[in-house]
Structure formats: C-alpha cells, structure tokens
Design an enzyme around this catalytic site. Structure first.
Site, PDB file in Angstrom:
ATOM      1  N   GLY A   1       0.819  -1.221   0.000  1.00 26.58           N
ATOM      2  CA  GLY A   1       0.000   0.000   0.000  1.00 26.58           C
ATOM      3  C   GLY A   1       0.848   1.264   0.000  1.00 26.58           C
ATOM      4  O   GLY A   1       0.409   2.312   0.473  1.00 26.58           O
TER       5      GLY A   1
ATOM      6  N   ALA B   1      -4.913  -2.312   1.019  1.00 21.99           N
ATOM      7  CA  ALA B   1      -6.304  -2.716   1.270  1.00 21.99           C
ATOM      8  C   ALA B   1      -7.218  -2.119   0.217  1.00 21.99           C
ATOM      9  O   ALA B   1      -6.906  -1.093  -0.390  1.00 21.99           O
ATOM     10  CB  ALA B   1      -6.768  -2.221   2.645  1.00 21.99           C
ATOM     11  N   GLN B   2      -8.375  -2.764   0.014  1.00 23.21           N
ATOM     12  CA  GLN B   2      -9.522  -2.072  -0.596  1.00 23.21           C
ATOM     13  C   GLN B   2     -10.100  -1.353   0.601  1.00 23.21           C
ATOM     14  O   GLN B   2     -10.781  -1.944   1.438  1.00 23.21           O
ATOM     15  CB  GLN B   2     -10.487  -3.097  -1.210  1.00 23.21           C
TER      16      GLN B   2
ATOM     17  N   LEU C   1      -0.141  -2.071   4.756  1.00 22.83           N
ATOM     18  CA  LEU C   1      -1.115  -0.985   4.604  1.00 22.83           C
ATOM     19  C   LEU C   1      -2.024  -1.205   3.399  1.00 22.83           C
ATOM     20  O   LEU C   1      -2.985  -0.466   3.204  1.00 22.83           O
ATOM     21  CB  LEU C   1      -0.380   0.356   4.417  1.00 22.83           C
TER      22      LEU C   1
ATOM     23  N   GLU D   1     -13.074   1.039  12.329  1.00 23.91           N
ATOM     24  CA  GLU D   1     -14.306   0.447  11.795  1.00 23.91           C
ATOM     25  C   GLU D   1     -14.625  -0.880  12.491  1.00 23.91           C
ATOM     26  O   GLU D   1     -15.766  -1.332  12.468  1.00 23.91           O
ATOM     27  CB  GLU D   1     -14.170   0.209  10.290  1.00 23.91           C
TER      28      GLU D   1
ATOM     29  N   TYR E   1     -15.926  -4.455   4.613  1.00 28.69           N
ATOM     30  CA  TYR E   1     -14.563  -3.951   4.887  1.00 28.69           C
ATOM     31  C   TYR E   1     -14.189  -4.243   6.334  1.00 28.69           C
ATOM     32  O   TYR E   1     -13.106  -4.777   6.615  1.00 28.69           O
ATOM     33  CB  TYR E   1     -14.512  -2.445   4.612  1.00 28.69           C
TER      34      TYR E   1
ATOM     35  N   THR F   1       1.562   3.196  -2.345  1.00 24.67           N
ATOM     36  CA  THR F   1       1.040   4.271  -3.205  1.00 24.67           C
ATOM     37  C   THR F   1      -0.168   4.975  -2.581  1.00 24.67           C
ATOM     38  O   THR F   1      -0.688   5.928  -3.157  1.00 24.67           O
ATOM     39  CB  THR F   1       0.623   3.710  -4.582  1.00 24.67           C
ATOM     40  N   GLY F   2      -0.618   4.516  -1.423  1.00 22.74           N
ATOM     41  CA  GLY F   2      -1.783   5.122  -0.776  1.00 22.74           C
ATOM     42  C   GLY F   2      -1.400   6.321   0.080  1.00 22.74           C
ATOM     43  O   GLY F   2      -0.224   6.686   0.185  1.00 22.74           O
TER      44      GLY F   2
ATOM     45  N   SER G   1      -8.361  -1.038  11.989  1.00 25.06           N
ATOM     46  CA  SER G   1      -9.200   0.154  11.807  1.00 25.06           C
ATOM     47  C   SER G   1     -10.231   0.315  12.915  1.00 25.06           C
ATOM     48  O   SER G   1     -10.767  -0.668  13.440  1.00 25.06           O
ATOM     49  CB  SER G   1      -9.933   0.013  10.469  1.00 25.06           C
TER      50      SER G   1
END
Ligand code: NAP
Ligand code: G4F
Length: 384
Positions: free
Chosen positions: A46, A125-126, A123, A170, A192, A48-49, A168
C-alpha cells in the site's frame, strides 16, 4: 519508477581505472545497501496510498532502505510517491518499487525472500467502506486474507521481521462503549470491517502461535491533502474550493450526522513506526480523542472560505450505507503511556490544511481554464 524484478542491492562493487602505474581495481563497500547495512529495511504494502506515502517519507528520513509493493495498473498509480523517486539503477538507491499484489501469494513469497525486511507494514487494502458493500468478496481477499498471505510467507521462509497490520476503528462499528479503546468489543458493520476483523485476529494469532513481533494499529480516521477524493473529508474540501472559484455548483453527500474522530495522517504513520520500536509487540488505538460530525466538517471547511454550505450541499441516498457506523471516538491513552505518541494537529487545523491545499488545485484548474473532469464527475460515477 517500478522495477520488474527484485534486484538485491549490491554490497560490493568493483571498478577498473587507470592509475599512474597502470590499471587499478577499486573495491567499494556499500555499507548502507545490503547485508553489510547498518540501516534497517522496511517493506510496505500500500505504498502508493495516503499512509504509504507519508510512512515512506518518515522511514527514508530515518535512514531506512524502503521496498514498496505496487500493483500493476493501466494508468499511473504512483503520484503520491513520485516526489520520492530514486533511480533504481543507482547502487545506493534507498527506495525501490516492486510489482506484486496482496491477492497473489507467490509474488509476496518471492518479494519477502529477496528483500529480507526487518519491518513489514501491511497498509494495502480495498479501503473504502461504501465500496466494500459493492465488492465484498474482493474486499475480503485483499483487506482480510492479504494479511495471512504475508504472515504465512514470513513463517514459510523463516524470516523474523516485525509486522504492522493496518487495523481500523471500523472494527468497533456499532460501538458498545464510548470512547473506544483496545478492550472495547468489536461489532463490524461492513464487509470492509469484517475483512479487517479477520486481519486483526490473524495478526494476534501469529504473535501468540509463533512468537512473531506483530502489532495491530487500530487507527481512527486520518486525513490529509493526500486523502483519496471519494472519502468524505477530501470530497468536501475539493468541492468547497471548486465551488468558491465557480468551478462547481453542488456537492452531493450521504449521511451528514455520522461522527468521526479525525486526525492528521502524518501524525498517524509516526505511531505505526513507534509500535514496531516498542519493547514488546502489542495492539494500540490511535486517535485524537475528539469527535465531529460530517456536518461540522462542512461548517469548518465552508466557513473558512466564507461560504454557506447549506446553499450547495444536497443529499443523495446513493451515498448512504446499508449499515452505518454512527459514532467513533477513540481513547489513545495506551499509546500515549507506552509509546509516548500524541497527535499534533487539531480538527480545525486539519480542515484548513486540506482546504488551503485544494484551493491551490482549484486555482490552477481555473487558471488553465480546464475543468478537471475526474472531480466534476465524482458525484455521479458509481455510488461512492
Ligand atoms: P488508501 O489510500 O486507500 O491506500 C490503499 C493502498 O492499498 C494503495 O496503495 C492501494 O494501491 C493498495 N492496494 C489496494 N489493493 C491492493 C492489492 N490487491 N494488492 C496490493 N496493494 C493494494 O488507504 P490509506 O488511507 O492509506 O490507509 C492505509 C491502510 O490503513 C489501509 O489498509 C486502510 O484500510 C487502513 N486504515 C486507514 C484509515 C484511514 O483513516 N486512512 C484508518 C484505519 C485504517 P493503489 O494505489 O494501486 O490503489
Ligand atoms: O470518509 P468515509 O468514507 O470514511 P469511513 O467510512 O469512516 O472509513 C475510513 O475510515 C476508517 C477508519 O475508521 C478506515 F478504516 C477506512 O479505510 C476509511 O479510511 O466516511 C466517513 C463518514 C461515513 O459515516 C459516511 O457515511 O462520512 C459519511 N458520508 C456522508 N456522505 C460520506 C458521504 N462518506 C463518503 N465516502 N462519501 C459521501 O458522500
């Protein structure tokens, strides 16, 4: 920017030059480039996020050698890290990109074997909650099973890197207590969050089963000028600044009553690194300890631009979620006590950083007299 193979950095190089008494061979030791290295090696999925880009900056500042897994895309997906580009042909390059995918165990195995990292930050993820209702199975593969693919690769190869899992807030979902801390039970409310619950537990399981130094960072929402443009904070700051310059009239949103504990991403990647430097592996909540509604975010952003959002914002039920997370508020007391971590950017400052940045983008767009169609259309594409 992306290397096709995984070239191991050279530890030693040879050069033949003409000296005053004939040819001389120069042997050069690259003390920071391989197994002779005193600096640590990190592997980031991840990269590039949003978080990957800030974490890469932090690790390079700390003299790490950084490897990033990039997935193949038909268009460029490295904009957030292009400013960090280093020529992969140089022997002392400290940042290297490698093609791979969290859905592809064999690529992960190869990358881990060849890079032999000291620290792995998972890191990738969708990461969009609303989209996870549209692609639940894919989200489970990448955001859930991706973690076990990495952990199994570590175990099979027999390396002992420290492992960070991007968990997360979430997970708390329909939260059973306020504020939420490490001991608060999970009640995930989206595909998610269910995927992230699996990744959380498998990380704990590999710590307990194999003694791996594996940590979960349970991070509450963190935003920045690099935040993806379909998350609500950036959607608001992009739209408000474009409205200010007459590039856009309306902003379509979903639930304005949801409350989030919003921090600044640069502060949060520091916490990831701190977790892996602690004496013992553990799981930590990272949050500001303040919560604000989407409505308050709108107030703050539009007022800063001397605009009244009620003249511009309309609700569109396509942006509502089948199950919503109403209120997130974190207690990061454990991270403060054990890691010495605390946030440095307030909610008001965060909104202003993002608005200031996006105003410049809108001004450039206005000066070029071209409408950025990706932003102009963002309200009507898909359901995000
Ligand atoms: P982000 O901007 O959406 O970045 C996600 C990264 O994952 C991107 O680099 C993306 O690559 C990569 N990725 C997606 N699918 C992949 C795959 N199949 N294989 C390999 N890489 C893949 O997310 P973020 O905000 O930086 O968040 C970083 C992590 O923290 C995520 O795991 C997220 O779920 C979690 N998290 C975020 C927050 C937050 O508020 N930001 C809070 C808690 C946890 P592309 O660039 O090619 O799309
Ligand atoms: O910005 P959001 O999409 O972020 P959300 O769902 O809280 O998820 C983010 O934070 C999580 C940490 O808690 C991460 F794990 C996750 O990867 C991601 O980074 O939505 C925030 C709130 C939601 O309640 C949503 O319903 O804003 C509400 N909202 C209202 N209108 C909207 C919109 N969200 C989006 N994306 N787009 C809207 O138009």
């Amino acid at each position: 920017m992306v290397s096709e193979a995984v070239p191991l950095p050279k530890a030693v190089s040879f050069a033949k030059v003409d000296g005053p008494n004939g040819p001389v061979v120069i042997v050069q030791l690259h003390l920071n480039s391989g197994h002779l290295s005193m600096s640590k090696r990190a592997l980031i999925t991840g990269i590039t996020g949003q978080d990957g880009s800030y974490l890469t900056e932090l690790l390079l500042q700390k003299d790490y050698e950084v490897f990033g897994i990039v997935r193949r895309s038909s268009s460029f997906n490295t904009q957030r890290i292009d400013h960090l580009y280093q020529d992969p042909h140089e022997p002392d390059t400290r940042l290297r990109m490698i093609y791979g995918d969290l859905n592809d165990s064999s690529s992960l195995n190869t990358i881990l074997r060849k890079t032999q990292p000291d620290e792995i930050y998972n890191l990738g993820a969708q990461s969009h909650v609303r989209v996870s209702f549209d692609v639940p199975e894919y989200t489970g593969e990448v955001s859930g099973l991706g973690a076990v693919r990495l952990l199994e690769a570590i175990r099979e190869i027999g390396i002992r890197p420290k492992f960070y899992q991007a968990s997360s807030s979430e997970l708390f979902g329909k939260a059973l207590e306020v504020p939420q801390k490490e001991t608060t039970p999970f009640h995930p409310r989206s595909p998610y969050a269910c995927a992230k619950a699996y990744a959380y537990h498998i990380t704990v399981n590999y710590r307990e089963s194999y003694g791996l130094f594996a940590c979960n960072g349970i991070l509450f929402n963190h935003e920045s000028e690099r935040r993806g443009e379909t998350f609500v904070s950036r959607k608001i700051t992009r739209a408000a600044t474009r409205i200010k310059l007459g590039l856009q009239e309306k902003l379509y949103l979903g639930n304005l009553d949801a409350q989030r504990d919003w921090g600044y991403a640069r502060d949060y990647v520091e916490a990831m690194w701190m977790m892996l430097q602690a004496d013992e592996p553990d799981d930590y909540v990272i949050a500001t300890g303040e919560t604000h509604s989407v409505r308050e975010f709108l107030d703050e952003a539009f007022e800063y631009l001397n605009l009244d959002w009620t003249n511009h914002v309309e609700t569109d039920e396509r942006y509502l979620r089948p199950a919503e997370v109403d209120l997130l508020l974190g207690d990061a007391g454990k991270a403060r006590r054990i890691l010495g971590w605390k946030p440095t950017v307030s909610f008001k400052e965060l909104v202003r950083i993002m608005v200031d940045h996006d105003l410049k983008l809108a001004e450039a767009e206005s000066a070029a007299k071209t409408i950025d169609s990706t932003v102009a259309n963002s309200a009507s594409w898909g359901t995000i």
